[in-house]
Design a protein around this motif. Structure first.
Motif, short mmCIF file in Angstrom:
data_model
loop_
_atom_site.label_atom_id
_atom_site.label_comp_id
_atom_site.label_asym_id
_atom_site.label_seq_id
_atom_site.Cartn_x
_atom_site.Cartn_y
_atom_site.Cartn_z
N PRO A 154 -9.68 2.20 5.90
CA PRO A 154 -10.84 1.35 5.61
C PRO A 154 -11.03 1.09 4.11
N THR A 155 -10.75 2.08 3.27
CA THR A 155 -10.88 1.89 1.82
C THR A 155 -9.84 0.90 1.33
N LEU A 156 -8.63 1.00 1.84
CA LEU A 156 -7.57 0.06 1.48
C LEU A 156 -7.95 -1.36 1.90
N SER A 157 -8.47 -1.49 3.10
CA SER A 157 -8.92 -2.79 3.59
C SER A 157 -10.02 -3.35 2.68
N HIS A 158 -10.92 -2.50 2.23
CA HIS A 158 -11.98 -2.92 1.32
C HIS A 158 -11.39 -3.44 0.01
N HIS A 159 -10.39 -2.74 -0.53
CA HIS A 159 -9.76 -3.18 -1.78
C HIS A 159 -9.14 -4.57 -1.62
N ALA B 14 0.83 -1.21 0.00
CA ALA B 14 0.00 0.00 0.00
C ALA B 14 0.86 1.25 0.00
N GLN B 15 1.95 1.24 0.76
CA GLN B 15 2.87 2.39 0.77
C GLN B 15 3.59 2.52 -0.55
N VAL C 239 -5.62 6.68 -0.20
CA VAL C 239 -6.95 6.37 0.33
C VAL C 239 -6.85 6.07 1.82
N SER C 240 -7.99 6.10 2.49
CA SER C 240 -8.03 5.82 3.92
C SER C 240 -7.79 4.33 4.18
#
Length: 132
Positions: A84-89, A74-75, A81-82
């Motif tokens: 929670p959005t990253l977790s959703h992806h 992610a980094q 993105v936040s």
């Protein structure tokens, strides 16, 4: 008499997570079986540019056959993105069957399910993730 009550605090340590600094047990999050892979779901997961960027970065690392902490990718990708959005992806990619996520303590380790996807849809990952 005081308005405060003494409350006994208890701290529990889950021995399955860490023992002497070493991982004692990890947990693979739920994922679809190879037989239940759906091409529409996979292509839908890859249609979103952020997820495709995450998956492309993971796919490049998969050539080295190394699982990686999801926050490192992610980094590296820096979607802006936040959490929670990253977790959703990551969840959408996992539920599509593209990645395997393992909970290791408080972190999540992600690996691309190349062999599984290739056995069901040969050439799909290469065609969708290496195209320029």
């Amino acid at each position: 008499m005081s308005n405060y009550h003494m409350v006994e605090a208890r701290v529990f340590f889950d021995l399955r997570q860490r023992v002497g600094g070493e991982l004692a047990m990890s947990r693979v999050l739920p994922e679809p079986t190879v037989e239940s892979f759906d091409l529409t779901v996979i292509l839908s997961a890859l249609a979103e540019p952020g997820r495709r960027a995450l998956m492309t970065a993971l796919y490049r690392r998969a050539a080295r056959d190394e699982p990686i902490d999801c926050m490192v990718i992610a980094q590296e990708v820096d979607l802006g993105v936040s959490a929670p959005t990253l977790s959703h992806h990551y969840r959408v990619l996992r539920e599509a069957g593209l990645v395997r996520t393992t909970a290791v303590g408080r972190s999540r380790v992600v690996t691309v399910r190349i062999t599984d996807v290739e056995s069901r849809f040969p050439g799909l990952l290469d065609a969708t993730l290496t195209a320029t």
